[in-house]
Design a protein around this motif. Structure first.
Motif, PDB file in Angstrom:
ATOM      1  N   HIS A 134       0.802  -1.223   0.000  1.00 14.97           N
ATOM      2  CA  HIS A 134       0.000   0.000   0.000  1.00 14.97           C
ATOM      3  C   HIS A 134       0.838   1.278   0.000  1.00 14.97           C
ATOM      4  N   GLU A 135       2.130   1.146   0.243  1.00 10.65           N
ATOM      5  CA  GLU A 135       3.014   2.314   0.188  1.00 10.65           C
ATOM      6  C   GLU A 135       3.632   2.503  -1.202  1.00 10.65           C
ATOM      7  N   GLN A 136       3.599   1.445  -2.023  1.00 10.90           N
ATOM      8  CA  GLN A 136       4.265   1.544  -3.315  1.00 10.90           C
ATOM      9  C   GLN A 136       3.637   2.650  -4.168  1.00 10.90           C
ATOM     10  N   GLY A 137       4.507   3.375  -4.863  1.00 11.71           N
ATOM     11  CA  GLY A 137       4.045   4.464  -5.714  1.00 11.71           C
ATOM     12  C   GLY A 137       3.939   5.790  -5.008  1.00 11.71           C
ATOM     13  N   ARG A 138       4.092   5.823  -3.680  1.00  8.28           N
ATOM     14  CA  ARG A 138       4.031   7.087  -2.948  1.00  8.28           C
ATOM     15  C   ARG A 138       5.375   7.808  -3.063  1.00  8.28           C
ATOM     16  N   PRO A 139       5.358   9.141  -3.024  1.00  9.58           N
ATOM     17  CA  PRO A 139       6.620   9.890  -3.166  1.00  9.58           C
ATOM     18  C   PRO A 139       7.666   9.495  -2.122  1.00  9.58           C
ATOM     19  N   LYS A 140       7.216   9.277  -0.878  1.00  3.31           N
ATOM     20  CA  LYS A 140       8.123   8.875   0.193  1.00  3.31           C
ATOM     21  C   LYS A 140       7.520   7.683   0.931  1.00  3.31           C
ATOM     22  N   PRO A 141       7.607   6.489   0.343  1.00  2.80           N
ATOM     23  CA  PRO A 141       6.969   5.327   0.954  1.00  2.80           C
ATOM     24  C   PRO A 141       7.544   5.000   2.332  1.00  2.80           C
ATOM     25  N   TRP A 142       6.653   4.741   3.282  1.00  5.81           N
ATOM     26  CA  TRP A 142       7.046   4.379   4.644  1.00  5.81           C
ATOM     27  C   TRP A 142       7.450   2.912   4.657  1.00  5.81           C
ATOM     28  N   SER A 143       8.410   2.557   5.477  1.00  6.76           N
ATOM     29  CA  SER A 143       8.783   1.156   5.670  1.00  6.76           C
ATOM     30  C   SER A 143       8.889   0.876   7.157  1.00  6.76           C
ATOM     31  N   MET A 144       8.802  -0.393   7.527  1.00 10.60           N
ATOM     32  CA  MET A 144       8.824  -0.773   8.928  1.00 10.60           C
ATOM     33  C   MET A 144      10.144  -0.420   9.601  1.00 10.60           C
ATOM     34  N   GLU A 145      11.204  -0.324   8.830  1.00  9.42           N
ATOM     35  CA  GLU A 145      12.511   0.004   9.390  1.00  9.42           C
ATOM     36  C   GLU A 145      12.539   1.410  10.011  1.00  9.42           C
ATOM     37  N   GLU A 146      11.568   2.232   9.672  1.00  8.48           N
ATOM     38  CA  GLU A 146      11.515   3.586  10.208  1.00  8.48           C
ATOM     39  C   GLU A 146      10.988   3.638  11.641  1.00  8.48           C
ATOM     40  N   ALA A 147      10.344   2.571  12.084  1.00  9.88           N
ATOM     41  CA  ALA A 147       9.783   2.541  13.442  1.00  9.88           C
ATOM     42  C   ALA A 147      10.762   1.840  14.386  1.00  9.88           C
ATOM     43  N   PRO A 148      10.857   2.274  15.641  1.00 12.87           N
ATOM     44  CA  PRO A 148      11.745   1.618  16.605  1.00 12.87           C
ATOM     45  C   PRO A 148      11.389   0.140  16.775  1.00 12.87           C
ATOM     46  N   ARG A 149      12.396  -0.699  16.898  1.00 16.47           N
ATOM     47  CA  ARG A 149      12.184  -2.143  17.003  1.00 16.47           C
ATOM     48  C   ARG A 149      11.311  -2.500  18.206  1.00 16.47           C
ATOM     49  N   ASP A 150      11.570  -1.880  19.365  1.00 15.80           N
ATOM     50  CA  ASP A 150      10.788  -2.230  20.546  1.00 15.80           C
ATOM     51  C   ASP A 150       9.330  -1.813  20.397  1.00 15.80           C
ATOM     52  N   TYR A 151       9.090  -0.704  19.690  1.00 12.69           N
ATOM     53  CA  TYR A 151       7.713  -0.269  19.426  1.00 12.69           C
ATOM     54  C   TYR A 151       7.003  -1.285  18.541  1.00 12.69           C
ATOM     55  N   LEU A 152       7.689  -1.745  17.478  1.00 14.33           N
ATOM     56  CA  LEU A 152       7.087  -2.740  16.592  1.00 14.33           C
ATOM     57  C   LEU A 152       6.823  -4.042  17.335  1.00 14.33           C
ATOM     58  N   ASP A 153       7.732  -4.426  18.209  1.00 18.02           N
ATOM     59  CA  ASP A 153       7.520  -5.652  18.970  1.00 18.02           C
ATOM     60  C   ASP A 153       6.247  -5.564  19.802  1.00 18.02           C
ATOM     61  N   THR A 154       6.003  -4.394  20.379  1.00 17.32           N
ATOM     62  CA  THR A 154       4.769  -4.190  21.153  1.00 17.32           C
ATOM     63  C   THR A 154       3.542  -4.301  20.257  1.00 17.32           C
ATOM     64  N   GLN A 155       3.629  -3.707  19.076  1.00 13.22           N
ATOM     65  CA  GLN A 155       2.510  -3.762  18.128  1.00 13.22           C
ATOM     66  C   GLN A 155       2.246  -5.193  17.671  1.00 13.22           C
ATOM     67  N   LEU A 156       3.309  -5.965  17.454  1.00 17.68           N
ATOM     68  CA  LEU A 156       3.150  -7.343  16.999  1.00 17.68           C
ATOM     69  C   LEU A 156       2.445  -8.196  18.049  1.00 17.68           C
ATOM     70  N   ARG A 157       2.696  -7.910  19.305  1.00 10.86           N
ATOM     71  CA  ARG A 157       2.032  -8.675  20.369  1.00 10.86           C
ATOM     72  C   ARG A 157       0.548  -8.353  20.456  1.00 10.86           C
ATOM     73  N   ALA A 158       0.118  -7.293  19.791  1.00  9.34           N
ATOM     74  CA  ALA A 158      -1.282  -6.854  19.862  1.00  9.34           C
ATOM     75  C   ALA A 158      -2.115  -7.377  18.694  1.00  9.34           C
ATOM     76  N   ILE A 159      -1.530  -8.243  17.847  1.00  2.00           N
ATOM     77  CA  ILE A 159      -2.277  -8.761  16.696  1.00  2.00           C
ATOM     78  C   ILE A 159      -2.138 -10.280  16.602  1.00  2.00           C
ATOM     79  N   VAL A 160      -3.068 -10.873  15.836  1.00  2.05           N
ATOM     80  CA  VAL A 160      -3.062 -12.307  15.538  1.00  2.05           C
ATOM     81  C   VAL A 160      -3.187 -12.459  14.027  1.00  2.05           C
ATOM     82  N   GLY A 161      -2.267 -13.209  13.429  1.00  4.59           N
ATOM     83  CA  GLY A 161      -2.268 -13.353  11.977  1.00  4.59           C
ATOM     84  C   GLY A 161      -3.323 -14.325  11.475  1.00  4.59           C
ATOM     85  N   LEU A 162      -3.745 -14.104  10.247  1.00  2.29           N
ATOM     86  CA  LEU A 162      -4.727 -14.961   9.583  1.00  2.29           C
ATOM     87  C   LEU A 162      -4.193 -15.397   8.222  1.00  2.29           C
ATOM     88  N   ARG A 163      -4.250 -16.686   7.962  1.00  3.87           N
ATOM     89  CA  ARG A 163      -4.013 -17.238   6.627  1.00  3.87           C
ATOM     90  C   ARG A 163      -5.303 -17.906   6.187  1.00  3.87           C
TER      91      ARG A 163
END
Length: 211
Positions: A134-163
């Protein structure tokens, strides 16, 4: 999904294209708690399985996922552009008056059995793929590397994946195919004149109903 013969869409490429164009699905299941529905953006892996596979994630706080043991049946509904169609747009209405309002739309139903996961690295890969899509084609696409690792780890614990491997894929393109050429031209002109940009988008699909 009820699909009149004139409105059936069975082309896998067309069905996959709509999923990509309108990725926010309504996920519906039924269990001991009754009907449950969640709105969720889904990522399509088109070559994974005979009809493709869908990926997304629930908020862990959402009780819906807790009702889904692995193998629970899920229906994912994707809605494309849609709009009201006035009988006043039909030239035939002026001839005999035999016309009523209707609604033109595009929709895809994907059915399958849920698989849940909460492995952190697998979730990280999924979120990276979703955001990159969903970021592709944007002038300045956001990537996960821009967020602090510990913040992302907290966010990951707040979700459950679906296949969701797609077991059955159905589409309905209700685009006035049952009307005369003159009436279709009237619908296209009427939709193009609407203030709603979605109606104007639908006009182009009515003009080429099998795309």
């Amino acid at each position: 999904m009820h699909r009149a013969t004139a409105f059936r869409q069975d082309d896998p490429q067309a069905l996959h294209r709509l999923i990509r164009e309108a990725p926010l699905a309504t996920l519906v299941s039924h269990g001991d708690a009754g009907l449950q529905a969640t709105h969720m953006p889904l990522l399509l892996a088109p070559d994974e399985g005979p009809h493709g596979t869908l990926y997304g994630h629930f908020a862990r706080a959402n009780p819906h996922w807790r009702t889904l043991a692995d193998g629970a049946a899920l229906l994912a509904i994707f809605q494309g552009p849609h709009a009201y169609v006035s009988p006043a747009w039909y030239p035939s209405k002026a001839e005999h008056g035999k016309a009523v309002p209707t609604w033109d739309y595009l929709a895809v139903h994907a059915r399958g059995e849920a698989e849940l996961f909460d492995d952190a690295e697998r979730l990280r890969t999924l979120l990276g793929a979703l955001s990159a899509t969903h970021e592709q084609g944007r002038p300045k696409p956001w990537s996960m590397e821009e967020a602090p690792r510990d913040y992302l780890d907290t966010q990951l614990r707040a979700i459950v994946g679906l296949r969701l491997p797609i077991r059955q894929l159905d589409g309905a393109w209700k685009l006035s195919q049952n009307r005369s050429e003159a009436d279709v031209a009237g619908v296209v002109a009427g939709l193009r004149a609407e203030d709603d940009p979605v109606a104007r988008q639908l006009a182009e699909r009515v003009a080429a109903p099998r795309i």
